[in-house]
Design a protein around this motif. Structure first.
Motif, mmCIF file in Angstrom:
data_model
loop_
_atom_site.group_PDB
_atom_site.id
_atom_site.type_symbol
_atom_site.label_atom_id
_atom_site.label_comp_id
_atom_site.label_asym_id
_atom_site.label_seq_id
_atom_site.Cartn_x
_atom_site.Cartn_y
_atom_site.Cartn_z
ATOM 1 N N TYR A 237 0.846 -1.197 0.000
ATOM 2 C CA TYR A 237 0.000 0.000 0.000
ATOM 3 C C TYR A 237 0.880 1.244 0.000
ATOM 4 C CZ TYR A 237 0.819 0.590 5.079
ATOM 5 O OH TYR A 237 1.381 0.789 6.312
ATOM 6 N N HIS A 238 0.274 2.381 -0.359
ATOM 7 C CA HIS A 238 1.017 3.620 -0.504
ATOM 8 C C HIS A 238 0.789 4.591 0.645
ATOM 9 C CE1 HIS A 238 2.108 2.419 -4.542
ATOM 10 N NE2 HIS A 238 0.835 2.176 -4.798
ATOM 11 N N ARG A 239 -0.455 4.674 1.142
ATOM 12 C CA ARG A 239 -0.806 5.717 2.093
ATOM 13 C C ARG A 239 -1.299 5.139 3.408
ATOM 14 N NH1 ARG A 239 -5.664 8.065 3.358
ATOM 15 N NH2 ARG A 239 -7.129 6.925 2.068
ATOM 16 N N SER A 240 -2.375 4.381 3.346
ATOM 17 C CA SER A 240 -2.928 3.725 4.537
ATOM 18 C C SER A 240 -3.574 2.423 4.109
ATOM 19 C CB SER A 240 -3.959 4.626 5.239
ATOM 20 O OG SER A 240 -5.093 4.816 4.398
ATOM 21 N N ALA A 241 -3.813 1.552 5.074
ATOM 22 C CA ALA A 241 -4.451 0.266 4.764
ATOM 23 C C ALA A 241 -5.008 -0.334 6.037
ATOM 24 C CB ALA A 241 -3.462 -0.701 4.122
ATOM 25 N N ALA A 242 -6.082 -1.099 5.873
ATOM 26 C CA ALA A 242 -6.586 -1.967 6.930
ATOM 27 C C ALA A 242 -6.160 -3.383 6.556
ATOM 28 C CB ALA A 242 -8.104 -1.871 7.046
ATOM 29 N N VAL A 243 -5.300 -3.962 7.356
ATOM 30 C CA VAL A 243 -4.741 -5.280 7.061
ATOM 31 C C VAL A 243 -5.513 -6.315 7.871
ATOM 32 C CG1 VAL A 243 -2.669 -6.713 7.108
ATOM 33 C CG2 VAL A 243 -2.491 -4.267 6.582
ATOM 34 N N VAL A 244 -6.096 -7.291 7.177
ATOM 35 C CA VAL A 244 -6.958 -8.286 7.805
ATOM 36 C C VAL A 244 -6.282 -9.648 7.715
ATOM 37 C CG1 VAL A 244 -9.219 -9.413 7.751
ATOM 38 C CG2 VAL A 244 -9.015 -6.965 7.197
ATOM 39 N N LYS B 120 -22.392 -8.274 8.279
ATOM 40 C CA LYS B 120 -23.006 -6.998 7.915
ATOM 41 C C LYS B 120 -21.999 -5.866 8.089
ATOM 42 C CE LYS B 120 -24.969 -6.552 12.551
ATOM 43 N NZ LYS B 120 -26.181 -6.329 13.351
ATOM 44 N N ALA B 121 -22.352 -4.697 7.549
ATOM 45 C CA ALA B 121 -21.513 -3.496 7.675
ATOM 46 C C ALA B 121 -20.085 -3.779 7.227
ATOM 47 C CB ALA B 121 -21.546 -2.950 9.102
ATOM 48 N N ASN B 122 -19.977 -4.315 5.986
ATOM 49 C CA ASN B 122 -18.658 -4.600 5.400
ATOM 50 C C ASN B 122 -17.862 -5.549 6.284
ATOM 51 O OD1 ASN B 122 -16.782 -4.362 3.314
ATOM 52 N ND2 ASN B 122 -15.725 -2.662 4.290
ATOM 53 N N ALA B 123 -18.552 -6.582 6.783
ATOM 54 C CA ALA B 123 -17.933 -7.547 7.698
ATOM 55 C C ALA B 123 -17.285 -6.814 8.867
ATOM 56 C CB ALA B 123 -16.935 -8.450 6.979
ATOM 57 N N TYR B 124 -18.089 -5.965 9.499
ATOM 58 C CA TYR B 124 -17.622 -5.171 10.649
ATOM 59 C C TYR B 124 -16.361 -4.386 10.284
ATOM 60 C CZ TYR B 124 -20.934 -7.673 13.692
ATOM 61 O OH TYR B 124 -22.066 -8.185 14.277
ATOM 62 N N GLY B 125 -16.329 -3.894 9.056
ATOM 63 C CA GLY B 125 -15.209 -3.097 8.591
ATOM 64 C C GLY B 125 -14.068 -3.881 7.985
ATOM 65 N N HIS B 126 -14.166 -5.193 7.944
ATOM 66 C CA HIS B 126 -13.035 -6.025 7.530
ATOM 67 C C HIS B 126 -13.022 -6.371 6.037
ATOM 68 C CE1 HIS B 126 -12.930 -6.408 11.859
ATOM 69 N NE2 HIS B 126 -11.814 -7.099 11.820
ATOM 70 N N GLY B 127 -14.137 -6.154 5.341
ATOM 71 C CA GLY B 127 -14.185 -6.455 3.915
ATOM 72 C C GLY B 127 -15.195 -7.543 3.611
ATOM 73 N N LEU B 128 -16.346 -7.138 3.091
ATOM 74 C CA LEU B 128 -17.509 -8.022 2.979
ATOM 75 C C LEU B 128 -17.248 -9.277 2.158
ATOM 76 C CD1 LEU B 128 -20.613 -8.378 3.481
ATOM 77 C CD2 LEU B 128 -20.948 -7.242 1.290
ATOM 78 N N THR B 129 -16.833 -9.112 0.903
ATOM 79 C CA THR B 129 -16.800 -10.281 0.023
ATOM 80 C C THR B 129 -15.639 -11.224 0.343
ATOM 81 O OG1 THR B 129 -15.613 -9.008 -1.670
ATOM 82 C CG2 THR B 129 -18.014 -9.138 -1.852
#
Length: 386
Positions: free
Chosen positions: A9-16, A42-51
């Motif tokens: 990543y270049h700027r920021s990222a949520a790493v799961v 729900k809610a984008n897998a609690y913020g983690h990334g739905l799909t």
């Protein structure tokens, strides 16, 4: 040679870390042997990334995926996920066809909604799956527990069009020290479900246990359970923490993009809310409230750099924050942790929630879509961005 996460990543990222989600799912299974599992994403897998999280949980063998709204369920179907999906929230009559065409289970909270669904099912010449929602004290959606027999009887009249998979309710405070109201809700729910025994009818599956109940109320496990926050490594409340060893799956990271020395008596940011008491070094991070890092963390938040804690100074901006590193060192492009572990230090979503007067759920789901999700599996040594 495999890239490091920081190279992805270049700027920021949520790493799961998907291996953490697997671990947490196994903790659910340890607590609920033999029960069917509806994994709430729900809610984008609690913020983690739905799909990606949905596909991972499907591969791990959960029985259902749970969403709030049909739009989320449609994203899962478009991603090729075929296991059963239940939506727990309300819907418009104009969306009923989307459920039927994509084999998405309905939550039915009223006799009127049941009639609309049965009419549409007859039009499509299909029998559809529904889950009947009983309100035992949450006061959101669901037929009142004392009137539930009306919904059950109505479902029997349209059983050619409607298959009742389960009946369910939702606890209001199973995460509290005092479980007396939760036990009252369970009593009301089981009393309503006794309709089927009284009429010598096959009983649908029963479900009421959320994460807190899975951890603290074994009497509520029944036939199906609905883990949510615990799948992502967080306990619903302090009083649940002794009941399972959970691993937080998400870390929020950003890269130092600018280094400067702030001179004594200089002020930082909008509103000039922080003044340097002496010359100090600072780094600017390209993340702000537009990314879900709350403005409420202005002059409160901390980050990890080279394994040490440093304070966020000045007002959190939409796109940037400033971190005072005193006489520490940093280079442009160096990775900084806002949620997660670095060295011996850890900042959790619970810690941030405490600073904001909220809960970990809000902190995690608030991470915005403009923060890319990167998926890793430490056990398998895999790194993948989106």
């Amino acid at each position: 040679m495999q890239q490091s996460v920081a190279d992805l990543y270049h700027r920021s990222a949520a790493v799961v870390d998907l291996s953490c989600i697997t671990h947490n799912l196994n903790e659910v299974r340890r607590k609920v042997p033999g029960r069917k599992i509806i994994a709430m994403i729900k809610a984008n897998a609690y913020g983690h990334g739905l799909t990606r999280v949905g596909a991972h949980l499907a591969a791990e063998g959960v029985d259902y995926l749970g969403t709030a709204f049909v739009e989320e369920a449609l994203e899962l179907r478009k991603a090729g996920i075929t296991i059963p999906i239940i939506t727990s929230g309300p819907f418009s009559k104009f969306q009923i066809g989307l459920f039927i065409e994509n084999q998405i289970d309905f939550t039915v909270a009223s006799v009127d909604a049941l009639h609309l669904i049965s009419e549409s099912a007859a039009f499509y010449k299909k029998r559809v799956n529904v889950h009947l929602k009983i309100d035992t004290g949450m006061m959101r959606i669901g037929i009142r527990h004392s009137n539930a027999d009306q919904l059950f009887a109505a479902a029997l009249k349209v059983e050619k069009q409607v298959n009742v998979v389960s009946i369910f309710s939702h606890f209001a405070n199973a995460d509290s020290e005092d479980l007396s109201f939760a036990r009252l809700q369970l009593e009301r729910f089981l009393e309503a479900a006794h309709f089927y025994d009284k009429h010598n009818l096959p009983k649908p599956l029963l479900q009421i246990a959320n994460s807190a109940a899975i951890l603290r109320m074994p009497e509520s496990l029944l036939d199906m359970v609905r883990p949510g926050i615990m799948l992502y490594g967080y306990h619903p409340s302090q009083c649940c923490k002794a009941e399972a060893k959970l691993l937080p799956a998400l870390s929020l990271r950003a890269k130092a993009m600018y280094f400067k020395v702030i001179l004594e008596d200089s002020t930082v940011g909008y509103g000039r809310t922080w003044t340097a008491s002496e010359n100090c070094r600072a780094v600017t991070l390209p993340i702000g409230y537009g990314d879900g890092y709350s403005r409420g963390l202005s002059n409160k938040g901390q980050v990890l750099l080279r394994g040490k804690r440093y304070p966020v100074v000045g007002t959190v901006c939409m796109d940037q924050i400033v971190v005072c590193i005193s006489d520490g060192e940093a280079y442009n492009g160096e990775e900084v942790i806002l949620i997660g572990r670095q060295g011996e230090e850890t900042i959790t979503a619970d810690e941030i929630a405490g600073q904001l007067g909220t809960i970990s759920y809000e902190v995690l789901t608030g991470i915005s879509q403009r923060v890319p999700r990167i998926f890793i599996d430490k056990k398998r040594g895999q790194n993948n961005g989106i």
